[in-house]
Write an enzyme that holds these catalytic residues in place. Structure first.
Site, PDB file in Angstrom:
ATOM      1  N   LYS A  22     -18.689  42.079  37.247  1.00  0.00           N
ATOM      2  CA  LYS A  22     -19.622  42.106  36.099  1.00  0.00           C
ATOM      3  C   LYS A  22     -19.415  43.368  35.275  1.00  0.00           C
ATOM      4  O   LYS A  22     -19.317  43.314  34.057  1.00  0.00           O
ATOM      5  CB  LYS A  22     -21.061  42.063  36.621  1.00  0.00           C
ATOM      6  CG  LYS A  22     -22.098  42.458  35.572  1.00  0.00           C
ATOM      7  CD  LYS A  22     -23.505  42.494  36.124  1.00  0.00           C
ATOM      8  CE  LYS A  22     -23.895  43.786  36.780  1.00  0.00           C
ATOM      9  NZ  LYS A  22     -24.284  44.879  35.865  1.00  0.00           N
ATOM     10  N   ARG A  94     -28.272  45.850  28.777  1.00  0.00           N
ATOM     11  CA  ARG A  94     -28.008  47.243  28.411  1.00  0.00           C
ATOM     12  C   ARG A  94     -26.552  47.481  28.033  1.00  0.00           C
ATOM     13  O   ARG A  94     -26.225  48.290  27.178  1.00  0.00           O
ATOM     14  CB  ARG A  94     -28.355  48.127  29.613  1.00  0.00           C
ATOM     15  CG  ARG A  94     -29.358  49.178  29.314  1.00  0.00           C
ATOM     16  CD  ARG A  94     -29.352  50.209  30.394  1.00  0.00           C
ATOM     17  NE  ARG A  94     -28.581  51.343  29.964  1.00  0.00           N
ATOM     18  CZ  ARG A  94     -29.065  52.347  29.246  1.00  0.00           C
ATOM     19  NH1 ARG A  94     -30.315  52.378  28.930  1.00  0.00           N
ATOM     20  NH2 ARG A  94     -28.305  53.340  28.869  1.00  0.00           N
ATOM     21  N   ASP A 118     -34.889  51.507  31.728  1.00  0.00           N
ATOM     22  CA  ASP A 118     -34.999  50.237  32.443  1.00  0.00           C
ATOM     23  C   ASP A 118     -35.505  50.511  33.851  1.00  0.00           C
ATOM     24  O   ASP A 118     -35.927  51.634  34.146  1.00  0.00           O
ATOM     25  CB  ASP A 118     -33.677  49.471  32.426  1.00  0.00           C
ATOM     26  CG  ASP A 118     -32.547  50.247  33.074  1.00  0.00           C
ATOM     27  OD1 ASP A 118     -32.822  51.234  33.779  1.00  0.00           O
ATOM     28  OD2 ASP A 118     -31.383  49.871  32.875  1.00  0.00           O
TER      29      ASP A 118
HETATM   30  N1  EPU Z   1     -26.200  59.436  31.425  1.00  0.00           N
HETATM   31  C1  EPU Z   1     -26.711  60.364  30.537  1.00  0.00           C
HETATM   32  N2  EPU Z   1     -26.172  60.424  29.273  1.00  0.00           N
HETATM   33  C2  EPU Z   1     -25.193  59.584  28.857  1.00  0.00           C
HETATM   34  C3  EPU Z   1     -24.677  58.628  29.766  1.00  0.00           C
HETATM   35  C4  EPU Z   1     -25.208  58.592  31.050  1.00  0.00           C
HETATM   36  O1  EPU Z   1     -27.602  61.119  30.873  1.00  0.00           O
HETATM   37  O2  EPU Z   1     -24.752  59.689  27.692  1.00  0.00           O
HETATM   38  C5  EPU Z   1     -26.766  59.384  32.790  1.00  0.00           C
HETATM   39  C6  EPU Z   1     -27.528  58.096  33.011  1.00  0.00           C
HETATM   40  O3  EPU Z   1     -28.865  58.206  32.561  1.00  0.00           O
HETATM   41  C7  EPU Z   1     -27.442  57.936  34.507  1.00  0.00           C
HETATM   42  C8  EPU Z   1     -26.074  58.523  34.855  1.00  0.00           C
HETATM   43  O4  EPU Z   1     -25.724  59.328  33.741  1.00  0.00           O
HETATM   44  O5  EPU Z   1     -28.423  58.668  35.159  1.00  0.00           O
HETATM   45  C9  EPU Z   1     -25.001  57.505  35.133  1.00  0.00           C
HETATM   46  O6  EPU Z   1     -24.798  56.704  34.003  1.00  0.00           O
HETATM   47  P1  EPU Z   1     -23.422  55.979  33.658  1.00  0.00           P
HETATM   48  O7  EPU Z   1     -23.208  56.102  32.193  1.00  0.00           O
HETATM   49  O8  EPU Z   1     -22.355  56.441  34.567  1.00  0.00           O
HETATM   50  O9  EPU Z   1     -23.772  54.480  34.043  1.00  0.00           O
HETATM   51  P2  EPU Z   1     -23.853  53.206  33.112  1.00  0.00           P
HETATM   52  O10 EPU Z   1     -22.613  53.056  32.316  1.00  0.00           O
HETATM   53  O11 EPU Z   1     -25.150  53.185  32.397  1.00  0.00           O
HETATM   54  C10 EPU Z   1     -22.715  51.666  34.892  1.00  0.00           C
HETATM   55  C11 EPU Z   1     -23.028  50.348  35.536  1.00  0.00           C
HETATM   56  C12 EPU Z   1     -24.151  50.519  36.541  1.00  0.00           C
HETATM   57  C13 EPU Z   1     -23.709  51.539  37.582  1.00  0.00           C
HETATM   58  C14 EPU Z   1     -23.338  52.855  36.878  1.00  0.00           C
HETATM   59  C15 EPU Z   1     -22.824  53.915  37.810  1.00  0.00           C
HETATM   60  C16 EPU Z   1     -22.517  48.704  33.881  1.00  0.00           C
HETATM   61  C17 EPU Z   1     -22.992  47.650  32.953  1.00  0.00           C
HETATM   62  N3  EPU Z   1     -23.420  49.375  34.536  1.00  0.00           N
HETATM   63  O12 EPU Z   1     -23.900  52.072  34.195  1.00  0.00           O
HETATM   64  O13 EPU Z   1     -24.301  49.271  37.182  1.00  0.00           O
HETATM   65  O14 EPU Z   1     -24.746  51.741  38.496  1.00  0.00           O
HETATM   66  O15 EPU Z   1     -22.323  52.615  35.891  1.00  0.00           O
HETATM   67  O16 EPU Z   1     -21.709  53.486  38.494  1.00  0.00           O
HETATM   68  O17 EPU Z   1     -21.318  48.901  34.048  1.00  0.00           O
HETATM   69  C18 EPU Z   1     -25.469  47.470  38.199  1.00  0.00           C
HETATM   70  O18 EPU Z   1     -24.428  46.827  38.135  1.00  0.00           O
HETATM   71  O19 EPU Z   1     -26.464  47.082  38.855  1.00  0.00           O
HETATM   72  C19 EPU Z   1     -25.551  48.744  37.473  1.00  0.00           C
HETATM   73  C20 EPU Z   1     -26.699  49.333  37.180  1.00  0.00           C
END
Ligand code: EPU
Length: 420
Positions: A22, A94, A118
């Site tokens: 996903k 998201r 979220d």
């Molecule tokens: N963060 C910031 N600023 C930013 C970007 C991120 O503070 O500009 C913080 C976020 O708030 C969070 C942390 O950094 O606390 C990690 O965020 P990241 O950007 O790495 O995660 P994401 O891209 O939002 C993806 C996956 C998540 C998975 C995380 C970590 C997708 C759609 N989502 O989220 O997957 O947990 O990476 O590996 O790819 C899931 O599949 O259930 C899921 C939540």
């Protein structure tokens, strides 16, 4: 309104096959926007989030055809896609934020509704914004939209991320491939899903060095072409099956899975007492005794994945001994612990630590899934709880796991979808 109804006590045994990830395919669909013409994606899971992303691409003017049985999606991207992603879709998905980079790079403008927080936390976008600004875009927010525009072209630059954010790395990578000159993204995330996007972009004609490392060097090109790409296997679904096998003292062979993408998680399962055999097209997990408790600390890849943290809390809750689980990525991911306590688990949280003391038995109860992984953890707990467990809000689980209940039933679990 549905719920999952599970009667605990069955042992999981047999073969199960995982499809594409996903967390890769949603971004691959966004990456398709970078090239005019028809991109084909394979091993696409038949899950709700893929439908939401398909809907978003249709609103941007793309033709999207899904064949859920064949696990393919065809995306026909017009010469000039539109550039607005509205809140009604962004709030459901998201990952819609991932169209920001491709749209501003290709169309010169992107307006994406701000996703807000979220169930797993506040989830900032500061690094996405900072990176796009360094690439020369102007970014501001207005009326609930994040609006990014550029001049003639984005400009290659050096970007240091404060933290290896998955979403920010992906957005900036997808913007930089069409920028003028060289972009370096330092402290980049290097999850297998990011490697997958790099591979697809390279096949589209992008020039990327340092794939799978934390420094990505991207030489911008003028144009990309559509491709036919097979999505990397879902390591988180595979990991969930592995934990289920251990908790139920089962014997599950997970096909089309990549053990090398789950090294720490599988090593933890071995420490817990499981036997893991790596096969040509997957791996087999067997357990013979009640597992031992294992400490877990979530970190960006190659660290232990936050998306398997709830499943390991479920495992520890029935293990011998006590374990400390530390969550470093999403502050609200321990909310689901309250539901575990309803099942009789002994879990105490303090900030980003959870102390789990294993109990000999859990007892079935009605519980609610707040997000995908919490839902998966609760289902696994239900498999080993005495009596019946009803997991409400199962649509969260359906967002990330194709045919979860049906696969569980095939492996021997007593689980059905019931009207809630
Ligand atoms: N963060 C910031 N600023 C930013 C970007 C991120 O503070 O500009 C913080 C976020 O708030 C969070 C942390 O950094 O606390 C990690 O965020 P990241 O950007 O790495 O995660 P994401 O891209 O939002 C993806 C996956 C998540 C998975 C995380 C970590 C997708 C759609 N989502 O989220 O997957 O947990 O990476 O590996 O790819 C899931 O599949 O259930 C899921 C939540």
């Amino acid at each position: 309104m549905e719920a999952f109804r599970i009667t605990g006590g069955a042992r999981l045994a047999g073969d199960v096959r995982v499809t594409g990830a996903k967390n890769s395919v949603l971004k691959l669909m966004a990456a398709a926007l970078l090239a005019e013409g028809t991109t084909t994606l394979r091993e696409v899971p038949d899950i709700l989030d893929v439908e939401y992303m398909a809907e978003l691409l249709r609103r941007l003017g793309c033709g999207v055809e899904r064949d859920p049985q064949a696990h393919t999606v065809r995306i026909a991207v017009p010469a000039e896609p539109s550039h607005q992603a509205d809140y009604d879709l962004v709030r459901k998905l998201r990952a819609s934020i991932n169209v920001l980079g491709p749209l501003v790079a290709r169309c010169g403008q992107a307006e994406v509704a701000l996703p807000g927080g979220d169930n797993i936390g506040s989830r900032g976008l500061d690094m996405h914004v900072m990176g796009l600004e360094r690439l020369g875009a102007t970014v501001h927010s207005e009326h609930g939209f994040l609006i990014a525009t550029r001049g003639d072209r984005l400009q290659g630059t050096t970007i240091w991320l404060d933290f290896p954010s998955v979403g920010a790395t992906e957005n900036l990578l997808m913007a930089a491939v069409l920028a003028k000159g060289t972009t370096v993204i330092d402290n980049a995330a290097r999850e297998p899903e990011i490697v997958d996007i790099c591979r697809m972009l390279q096949a589209m004609g992008a020039r990327i060095d340092g794939v799978a490392s934390s420094t990505l060097e991207i030489e911008g090109v003028d144009e990309l072409r559509p491709v036919d790409h097979t999505t990397v296997a879902d390591r988180l679904v595979a990991g969930t099956w592995a934990v289920g096998a251990v908790m139920t003292l089962g014997d599950v062979t997970i096909r089309n899975a990549r053990a090398e993408h789950l090294e720490i998680a599988l090593d933890k399962l071995v420490t817990a007492g499981a036997v893991v055999d790596v096969l040509e097209d997957g791996f087999r997990v067997q357990a013979f005794d009640r597992p031992r408790a294992v400490d877990v600390v979530t970190l960006p890849y190659p660290g232990f994945p936050t998306d398997l943290q709830p499943q390991f809390i479920a495992l520890n809750s029935i293990a011998h001994g006590a374990a400390m689980v530390t969550e470093n990525l999403f502050e609200a991911r321990f909310r689901f612990v309250n539901e575990m306590v309803r099942l009789g688990a002994d879990v105490r949280t303090d900030g980003h630590h959870a102390m789990v003391r294993g109990r000999a038995r859990l007892s079935g109860a009605p519980v609610e899934a707040a997000d995908i992984r919490a839902g998966a953890g609760l289902v696994l707990a239900g498999l080993v709880a005495e009596g019946a467990t009803t997991v409400y809000e199962p649509h969260h689980v359906d967002r990330g796991y194709e045919g979860f209940v049906e696969d569980l039933a095939r492996l021997g679990a007593d689980v059905t979808r019931v009207p809630a």
